[in-house]
Design an enzyme around this catalytic site. Structure first.
Site, PDB file in Angstrom:
ATOM      1  N   HIS A 125      26.808  20.144  44.174  1.00  0.00           N
ATOM      2  CA  HIS A 125      26.341  19.472  45.476  1.00  0.00           C
ATOM      3  C   HIS A 125      26.032  18.002  45.247  1.00  0.00           C
ATOM      4  O   HIS A 125      26.554  17.029  45.822  1.00  0.00           O
ATOM      5  CB  HIS A 125      25.207  20.040  46.112  1.00  0.00           C
ATOM      6  CG  HIS A 125      25.499  21.306  47.298  1.00  0.00           C
ATOM      7  ND1 HIS A 125      24.592  22.073  47.556  1.00  0.00           N
ATOM      8  CD2 HIS A 125      26.434  21.317  47.914  1.00  0.00           C
ATOM      9  CE1 HIS A 125      25.106  23.045  48.370  1.00  0.00           C
ATOM     10  NE2 HIS A 125      26.253  22.517  48.799  1.00  0.00           N
TER      11      HIS A 125
ATOM     12  N   GLU B 162      44.862  28.690  44.512  1.00  0.00           N
ATOM     13  CA  GLU B 162      43.555  29.148  44.048  1.00  0.00           C
ATOM     14  C   GLU B 162      43.537  30.376  43.252  1.00  0.00           C
ATOM     15  O   GLU B 162      42.480  30.529  42.496  1.00  0.00           O
ATOM     16  CB  GLU B 162      42.607  29.059  45.226  1.00  0.00           C
ATOM     17  CG  GLU B 162      42.668  27.915  46.240  1.00  0.00           C
ATOM     18  CD  GLU B 162      42.151  28.299  47.642  1.00  0.00           C
ATOM     19  OE1 GLU B 162      40.894  27.805  47.676  1.00  0.00           O
ATOM     20  OE2 GLU B 162      42.914  29.074  48.325  1.00  0.00           O
TER      21      GLU B 162
ATOM     22  N   ASP C  76      38.436  26.718  43.186  1.00  0.00           N
ATOM     23  CA  ASP C  76      38.629  28.086  42.894  1.00  0.00           C
ATOM     24  C   ASP C  76      39.580  28.540  41.868  1.00  0.00           C
ATOM     25  O   ASP C  76      39.318  29.515  41.476  1.00  0.00           O
ATOM     26  CB  ASP C  76      39.184  28.545  44.470  1.00  0.00           C
ATOM     27  CG  ASP C  76      37.952  29.077  45.306  1.00  0.00           C
ATOM     28  OD1 ASP C  76      37.041  29.549  44.906  1.00  0.00           O
ATOM     29  OD2 ASP C  76      38.025  28.594  46.533  1.00  0.00           O
TER      30      ASP C  76
ATOM     31  N   ARG D  69      31.780  29.196  40.893  1.00  0.00           N
ATOM     32  CA  ARG D  69      31.787  27.680  40.687  1.00  0.00           C
ATOM     33  C   ARG D  69      30.510  27.203  41.386  1.00  0.00           C
ATOM     34  O   ARG D  69      30.195  25.852  41.571  1.00  0.00           O
ATOM     35  CB  ARG D  69      33.129  27.398  41.520  1.00  0.00           C
ATOM     36  CG  ARG D  69      32.907  27.633  43.145  1.00  0.00           C
ATOM     37  CD  ARG D  69      34.434  27.013  43.621  1.00  0.00           C
ATOM     38  NE  ARG D  69      34.654  27.242  45.115  1.00  0.00           N
ATOM     39  CZ  ARG D  69      34.428  26.308  45.754  1.00  0.00           C
ATOM     40  NH1 ARG D  69      33.744  25.114  45.479  1.00  0.00           N
ATOM     41  NH2 ARG D  69      34.683  26.655  47.184  1.00  0.00           N
TER      42      ARG D  69
ATOM     43  N   CYS E 212      44.342  19.257  46.132  1.00  0.00           N
ATOM     44  CA  CYS E 212      43.180  19.141  47.081  1.00  0.00           C
ATOM     45  C   CYS E 212      41.791  19.368  46.768  1.00  0.00           C
ATOM     46  O   CYS E 212      40.844  19.490  47.466  1.00  0.00           O
ATOM     47  CB  CYS E 212      43.499  19.694  48.482  1.00  0.00           C
ATOM     48  SG  CYS E 212      43.534  21.482  48.682  1.00  0.00           S
TER      49      CYS E 212
END
Length: 557
Positions: free
Chosen positions: A184, A411, A435, A445, A482
């Site tokens: 985060h 992923e 991922d 993760r 992405c």
């Protein structure tokens, strides 16, 4: 001079005196309350409510990804099951302070055991509990210090509520000892364009007032810098600021090879800022926000209205929309709320949508209607595709709704290894590096204890990306990135060298990546990528790429 090494976020460099985050409040003593149970219960509810409202207020002020995180924390604080646990302890004669501490700790253990998305929420519980206890005790909640002058903030890690409202006029840079490139803290640092180095072992040993240089481009924190070191760092910072104010140009390599730079967005409200920062379209529009805040699936009309607002912001530009990516790790009662022991490997992504195909069909209906009503170039993709059969299923279904570009997220290692066959049926692939790294390294993760493994620089991950890039070239199909990896300026060059044709990232990362690409040709990018592939581990790959890029610059001079 000495250095602490970590993971840099972006290309920034900053310098200043250290200010350390205060240590958490000590655990309340397990002593009998001198108040009656009803009074303690009222105290607890009042403090929980006050903290929830404060988190909501901070979220509204912060906006963006921070708002989503803080709203989730607010809901967590007032979770009925959690409040029942607090009440049960108060009924046993405990103080409100201890009841909150013990109930939250119990829930934390449960969430940690679940792993995945819910496991990550365990750390947020600690922050909420600290804030409630501080309110009960009438003391300030542990948080960002205010030494009265600009400073480099040093902490083990930052709670979302702290990161969301950092005063960027005072916080020169951020250094944490914990966390990784997808934590985060790292994600919010990118969103706010804060110079940051995360996961720097030994950072907590830095002393208040000590002057340091935080070099995100190199992933180092320089301690005891000389006057020359400080001058060089300031020169780099000034040059970067000047480059950031230069006119925005399309993403491209030094030889003119175009590499469109796109934005990752979670809500239409972020479109205006993305365009202002130079996004050439959208490489990932996450649709989860429409679903996660509701007890039932949104209607086709509700979805169409949201998608239309997004598409109208990008006339003539590519907008890649990911259909709902949810499942057992982010339970939705109307999709799949069955308990799973290992939700990261369970019924999620496209698997969950196939089990509730009406939800997928409604989403495709809304997207097709929004596509018809706007001038954007709409692409749609499925998450968590693991087999060629799944790729064929989604592509054919999307075409039934006249969506002309239907692709897959890469992923899972299985689909990366089968990319040649998958791209024979799908129109494009988009690699979700977060991922893909998780499943390749078998490291959750969202779990701090294995954050060191969550590094997209690992050669095993890079080799899988190369497989997809080669499959894209062989089939004449575009391959985008992405995941958070695209926001790393040097790794962006490597990804292009491995075959990526577009890069999508947080809008604030666009300027750094654009500048980085302009320093290398396609041949250079391929050579730098090959250097990274020869390494044994993530740190070695990053170093090899840095050295190859430096040699290339020296050769050109």
């Amino acid at each position: 001079m000495s250095e602490l090494r970590g993971v840099g976020i972006g290309l920034g460099v900053a310098q200043g005196p250290v200010a350390r985050m205060a240590e958490p409040l000590p655990a309340p003593a397990d002593t009998a309350s001198t108040r009656d149970a009803e009074e303690e219960r009222a105290r607890a509810r009042e403090s929980v409510s006050a903290v929830a409202r404060e988190l909501e207020k901070r979220g509204a002020q912060a906006g963006g990804a921070a708002r989503d995180v803080l709203e989730a924390q607010s809901m967590m604080a007032e979770d009925p099951a959690l409040l029942q646990e607090v009440d049960a302890r108060i009924a046993q004669g405990k103080t409100a302070e201890y009841a909150v501490f013990d109930a939250f700790a119990s829930f934390r253990e449960q969430l940690t055991a679940m792993g995945g998305y819910l496991g990550e929420r365990a750390a947020d519980l600690d922050d909420v509990a600290q804030r409630v206890i501080a309110h009960l005790q009438g003391v300030p909640a542990p948080g960002v210090p205010d030494p009265g002058h600009p400073f480099v903030l040093v902490a083990r890690d930052l709670a979302p509520a702290d990161t969301a409202l950092l005063d960027l006029d005072k916080v020169l840079a951020l250094v944490t000892s914990d966390g990784g490139p997808t934590s985060h803290t790292a994600i919010l640092a990118r969103e706010k364009a804060i110079v940051a180095v995360v996961g720097a072992a030994g950072a907590t040993e830095l002393a208040n007032g000590e002057t340091v240089i935080v070099d995100a481009a190199a992933g180092v924190v320089v301690t005891d810098p000389s006057a020359e070191d400080l001058a060089r760092a300031q020169h780099r910072a000034d040059a970067r600021a000047s480059a950031a104010s230069a006119p925005i140009t399309p993403g491209a390599l030094a030889d003119g090879t175009l590499v469109p730079l796109l934005a990752n967005l979670g809500k239409p409200e972020g479109a205006e800022e993305a365009v202002a920062l130079g996004a050439e379209g959208v490489g990932l529009f996450r649709t989860e926000f429409l679903f996660l805040s509701s007890n039932s699936a949104p209607t086709v009309d509700q979805q169409r209205e949201t998608y239309t607002r997004l598409l109208e912001a990008f006339p003539g530009k590519k907008v890649v929309v990911r259909v709902l990516d949810a499942g057992a790790d982010k339970p939705l009662a109307f999709l799949n709320d069955a308990h799973e022991d290992n939700p990261a490997l369970g019924l999620r992504g496209l698997r969950a949508l196939r089990a509730s195909e009406d939800i997928l069909r409604e989403q495709l209906t809304a997207l097709a209607q929004a596509d018809a009503a706007t001038d954007a170039d709409v692409w749609v993709m499925a998450p968590m595709v693991s087999t060629v059969e799944e790729a064929r299923y989604f592509t054919e279904l999307a075409r039934d709704y006249d969506l002309k570009m239907a692709g897959i997220m890469v992923e899972v290692p299985s689909i990366a290894l089968m990319a040649d066959k998958a791209l024979a049926v799908a129109d494009f692939a988009s690699i979700g590096t977060n991922d893909l790294t998780q499943y390749t390294l078998a490291a959750d993760r969202l779990l701090g204890s294995v954050a060191a493994f969550q590094d997209p620089w690992h050669p095993a991950v890079l080799r899988l990306i190369r497989e997809v890039g080669q499959a894209g070239r062989a089939n004449g199909k575009p391959v985008g990135i992405c995941g958070e990896a695209a926001a790393d300026p040097l790794l962006a060059v490597v990804l292009v060298g491995l075959g990526a044709s577009t890069l999508s990232m947080a809008p604030t990362a666009l300027a750094d990546v654009r500048a980085s690409l302009l320093t290398q040709t396609l041949d250079d990018a391929q050579r730098i990528a090959e250097a990274a592939l020869t390494a044994d581990d993530a740190a070695g790959a990053r170093l090899a790429a840095q050295q190859a890029a430096t040699r290339q610059k020296e050769t050109q001079q």
